[in-house]
Design a protein around this motif. Structure first.
Motif, PDB file in Angstrom:
ATOM      1  N   CYS A  67     -46.587 -32.714 -48.517  1.00  0.00           N
ATOM      2  CA  CYS A  67     -46.307 -33.983 -47.845  1.00  0.00           C
ATOM      3  C   CYS A  67     -46.714 -33.906 -46.375  1.00  0.00           C
ATOM      4  O   CYS A  67     -47.356 -34.832 -45.860  1.00  0.00           O
ATOM      5  CB  CYS A  67     -44.823 -34.314 -47.962  1.00  0.00           C
ATOM      6  N   ALA A  68     -46.343 -32.821 -45.703  1.00  0.00           N
ATOM      7  CA  ALA A  68     -46.668 -32.688 -44.280  1.00  0.00           C
ATOM      8  C   ALA A  68     -48.179 -32.664 -44.055  1.00  0.00           C
ATOM      9  O   ALA A  68     -48.691 -33.291 -43.119  1.00  0.00           O
ATOM     10  CB  ALA A  68     -46.030 -31.416 -43.722  1.00  0.00           C
ATOM     11  N   ILE A  69     -48.905 -31.955 -44.925  1.00  0.00           N
ATOM     12  CA  ILE A  69     -50.360 -31.886 -44.793  1.00  0.00           C
ATOM     13  C   ILE A  69     -50.981 -33.268 -44.975  1.00  0.00           C
ATOM     14  O   ILE A  69     -51.800 -33.722 -44.167  1.00  0.00           O
ATOM     15  CB  ILE A  69     -50.935 -30.887 -45.815  1.00  0.00           C
ATOM     16  N   LEU A  70     -50.581 -33.950 -46.040  1.00  0.00           N
ATOM     17  CA  LEU A  70     -51.167 -35.262 -46.343  1.00  0.00           C
ATOM     18  C   LEU A  70     -50.777 -36.288 -45.288  1.00  0.00           C
ATOM     19  O   LEU A  70     -51.614 -37.101 -44.856  1.00  0.00           O
ATOM     20  CB  LEU A  70     -50.714 -35.709 -47.731  1.00  0.00           C
ATOM     21  N   PHE A  71     -49.528 -36.261 -44.852  1.00  0.00           N
ATOM     22  CA  PHE A  71     -49.078 -37.204 -43.827  1.00  0.00           C
ATOM     23  C   PHE A  71     -49.818 -36.996 -42.512  1.00  0.00           C
ATOM     24  O   PHE A  71     -50.304 -37.961 -41.896  1.00  0.00           O
ATOM     25  CB  PHE A  71     -47.573 -37.059 -43.604  1.00  0.00           C
ATOM     26  N   ASN A  72     -49.917 -35.746 -42.067  1.00  0.00           N
ATOM     27  CA  ASN A  72     -50.585 -35.489 -40.789  1.00  0.00           C
ATOM     28  C   ASN A  72     -52.080 -35.765 -40.861  1.00  0.00           C
ATOM     29  O   ASN A  72     -52.682 -36.214 -39.879  1.00  0.00           O
ATOM     30  CB  ASN A  72     -50.314 -34.044 -40.337  1.00  0.00           C
ATOM     31  N   TRP A  73     -52.681 -35.540 -42.019  1.00  0.00           N
ATOM     32  CA  TRP A  73     -54.090 -35.909 -42.211  1.00  0.00           C
ATOM     33  C   TRP A  73     -54.261 -37.410 -42.020  1.00  0.00           C
ATOM     34  O   TRP A  73     -55.192 -37.868 -41.343  1.00  0.00           O
ATOM     35  CB  TRP A  73     -54.530 -35.482 -43.609  1.00  0.00           C
ATOM     36  N   MET A 121     -41.716 -33.360 -52.094  1.00  0.00           N
ATOM     37  CA  MET A 121     -42.549 -34.368 -51.429  1.00  0.00           C
ATOM     38  C   MET A 121     -41.733 -35.579 -51.020  1.00  0.00           C
ATOM     39  O   MET A 121     -41.849 -36.080 -49.906  1.00  0.00           O
ATOM     40  CB  MET A 121     -43.689 -34.816 -52.356  1.00  0.00           C
ATOM     41  N   GLN A 122     -40.906 -36.064 -51.951  1.00  0.00           N
ATOM     42  CA  GLN A 122     -40.148 -37.280 -51.667  1.00  0.00           C
ATOM     43  C   GLN A 122     -39.154 -37.049 -50.527  1.00  0.00           C
ATOM     44  O   GLN A 122     -39.004 -37.888 -49.638  1.00  0.00           O
ATOM     45  CB  GLN A 122     -39.407 -37.748 -52.917  1.00  0.00           C
ATOM     46  N   ASN A 123     -38.459 -35.926 -50.559  1.00  0.00           N
ATOM     47  CA  ASN A 123     -37.475 -35.670 -49.510  1.00  0.00           C
ATOM     48  C   ASN A 123     -38.148 -35.549 -48.153  1.00  0.00           C
ATOM     49  O   ASN A 123     -37.626 -36.023 -47.136  1.00  0.00           O
ATOM     50  CB  ASN A 123     -36.688 -34.403 -49.823  1.00  0.00           C
ATOM     51  N   ALA A 124     -39.330 -34.935 -48.128  1.00  0.00           N
ATOM     52  CA  ALA A 124     -40.039 -34.777 -46.862  1.00  0.00           C
ATOM     53  C   ALA A 124     -40.545 -36.110 -46.324  1.00  0.00           C
ATOM     54  O   ALA A 124     -40.460 -36.375 -45.116  1.00  0.00           O
ATOM     55  CB  ALA A 124     -41.203 -33.798 -47.039  1.00  0.00           C
ATOM     56  N   ILE A 125     -41.058 -36.978 -47.192  1.00  0.00           N
ATOM     57  CA  ILE A 125     -41.649 -38.222 -46.680  1.00  0.00           C
ATOM     58  C   ILE A 125     -40.578 -39.189 -46.199  1.00  0.00           C
ATOM     59  O   ILE A 125     -40.753 -39.868 -45.178  1.00  0.00           O
ATOM     60  CB  ILE A 125     -42.570 -38.890 -47.729  1.00  0.00           C
ATOM     61  N   ILE A 126     -39.426 -39.259 -46.869  1.00  0.00           N
ATOM     62  CA  ILE A 126     -38.374 -40.157 -46.368  1.00  0.00           C
ATOM     63  C   ILE A 126     -37.788 -39.594 -45.087  1.00  0.00           C
ATOM     64  O   ILE A 126     -37.316 -40.344 -44.214  1.00  0.00           O
ATOM     65  CB  ILE A 126     -37.292 -40.415 -47.434  1.00  0.00           C
ATOM     66  N   THR A 127     -37.815 -38.269 -44.925  1.00  0.00           N
ATOM     67  CA  THR A 127     -37.394 -37.667 -43.659  1.00  0.00           C
ATOM     68  C   THR A 127     -38.328 -38.095 -42.541  1.00  0.00           C
ATOM     69  O   THR A 127     -37.896 -38.448 -41.434  1.00  0.00           O
ATOM     70  CB  THR A 127     -37.376 -36.129 -43.778  1.00  0.00           C
ATOM     71  N   LYS A 128     -39.635 -38.073 -42.812  1.00  0.00           N
ATOM     72  CA  LYS A 128     -40.615 -38.529 -41.817  1.00  0.00           C
ATOM     73  C   LYS A 128     -40.427 -40.012 -41.500  1.00  0.00           C
ATOM     74  O   LYS A 128     -40.431 -40.424 -40.342  1.00  0.00           O
ATOM     75  CB  LYS A 128     -42.033 -38.299 -42.353  1.00  0.00           C
ATOM     76  N   ILE A 129     -40.285 -40.824 -42.541  1.00  0.00           N
ATOM     77  CA  ILE A 129     -40.210 -42.268 -42.367  1.00  0.00           C
ATOM     78  C   ILE A 129     -38.990 -42.661 -41.541  1.00  0.00           C
ATOM     79  O   ILE A 129     -39.064 -43.516 -40.658  1.00  0.00           O
ATOM     80  CB  ILE A 129     -40.182 -42.969 -43.740  1.00  0.00           C
ATOM     81  N   SER A 130     -37.851 -42.033 -41.816  1.00  0.00           N
ATOM     82  CA  SER A 130     -36.591 -42.453 -41.195  1.00  0.00           C
ATOM     83  C   SER A 130     -36.227 -41.656 -39.962  1.00  0.00           C
ATOM     84  O   SER A 130     -35.158 -41.874 -39.387  1.00  0.00           O
ATOM     85  CB  SER A 130     -35.459 -42.336 -42.228  1.00  0.00           C
TER      86      SER A 130
END
Length: 246
Positions: free
Chosen positions: A83-89, A139-148
């Motif tokens: 998640c971190a790799i894809l989000f930062n990309w 992945m899901q836990n990481a992306i909602i952490t980023k979003i919120s």
């Protein structure tokens, strides 16, 4: 509808959009967690439990359980890292789908898992199921952490139930000391937390019923809903790239 789909998983966030997306993801996590337990006796979003299980069985014995627990923890971490790799990309390229890309990948994994898992006949298939589900939950836990901004979790409820208790304590507290500011509860936060816990619980019930009735195919409708909710920003990025190409 198109405008809403572009924003609910898009880069410009509001508290309302965060809660709406978190509600869908909490339901999703409840379903996946329940299906994982009914199918392979592992709560695939519960890293506290898996870590404790590994520690217990290193002492009590049970190499297979230790292996399953370590695999679950490792793939959950791998999912968060992916998640971190894809989000930062996506963020470096200023993509509208910087969040949605991760959610679309999660939806596709769940969709493929729901369609293919029932026919998978390898004798160690339980390990594959644990790996896929834990990776997805990471992945899901990481992306909602980023979003919120680390304010919301959707794959486990310990922190949310703790916060519910704190808010209820604030609500029940009676200020008796003059000159000091009152203890002020946050009813809005309490309502959001109760909603997310309720949806996780409801997702767990739906997951168990769905798996017993339909097998892994019960995951397909949920994957399609998640894909529909997240695909619009990704499609917008694709159209922008095509217009920019010579």
């Amino acid at each position: 509808m198109r405008a809403y789909l572009l924003t609910v998983a898009g880069p410009v966030r509001s508290p309302r959009h965060n809660v709406q997306l978190a509600a869908l993801l909490a339901l999703n996590a409840g379903v996946l967690n329940s299906v994982g337990f009914v199918a392979v006796s592992v709560y695939t979003s519960h890293m506290t439990g898996l870590t404790a299980t590994v520690a217990d069985h290193l002492v009590l014995g049970g190499g297979a359980i230790v292996l399953t627990g370590l695999l679950g923890i490792a793939t959950f971490v791998a999912g968060a890292a992916a998640c971190a790799i894809l989000f930062n990309w996506g963020r470096r390229r200023e993509l509208r789908g910087r969040y949605a890309n991760v959610l679309v990948l999660e939806a596709l994994l769940v969709l493929l898992f729901g369609l293919l898992a029932e026919g998978f006949s390898w004798r160690h298939r339980d390990l594959v199921f644990v790996a896929v589900l834990c990776f997805t939950m990471g992945m899901q836990n990481a992306i909602i952490t980023k979003i919120s901004g680390a304010q919301i979790r959707t794959t486990h409820v310990t922190g949310m139930i703790t916060d519910i208790g704190i808010e209820l304590g604030k609500l029940a507290y009676v200020s008796r000391t003059p000159g000091l500011p009152p203890v002020v509860p946050d009813p809005g936060k309490l309502g959001v937390l109760a909603l997310l816990v309720g949806l996780f619980f409801g997702g767990g019930a739906l997951g168990a019923i769905g798996y017993l009735e339909l097998g892994f195919g019960a995951l397909v409708p949920l994957a399609l809903v998640l894909l529909a909710a997240a695909a619009a920003p990704l499609a917008a990025d694709v159209r922008r790239h095509r217009r920019a190409s010579p």
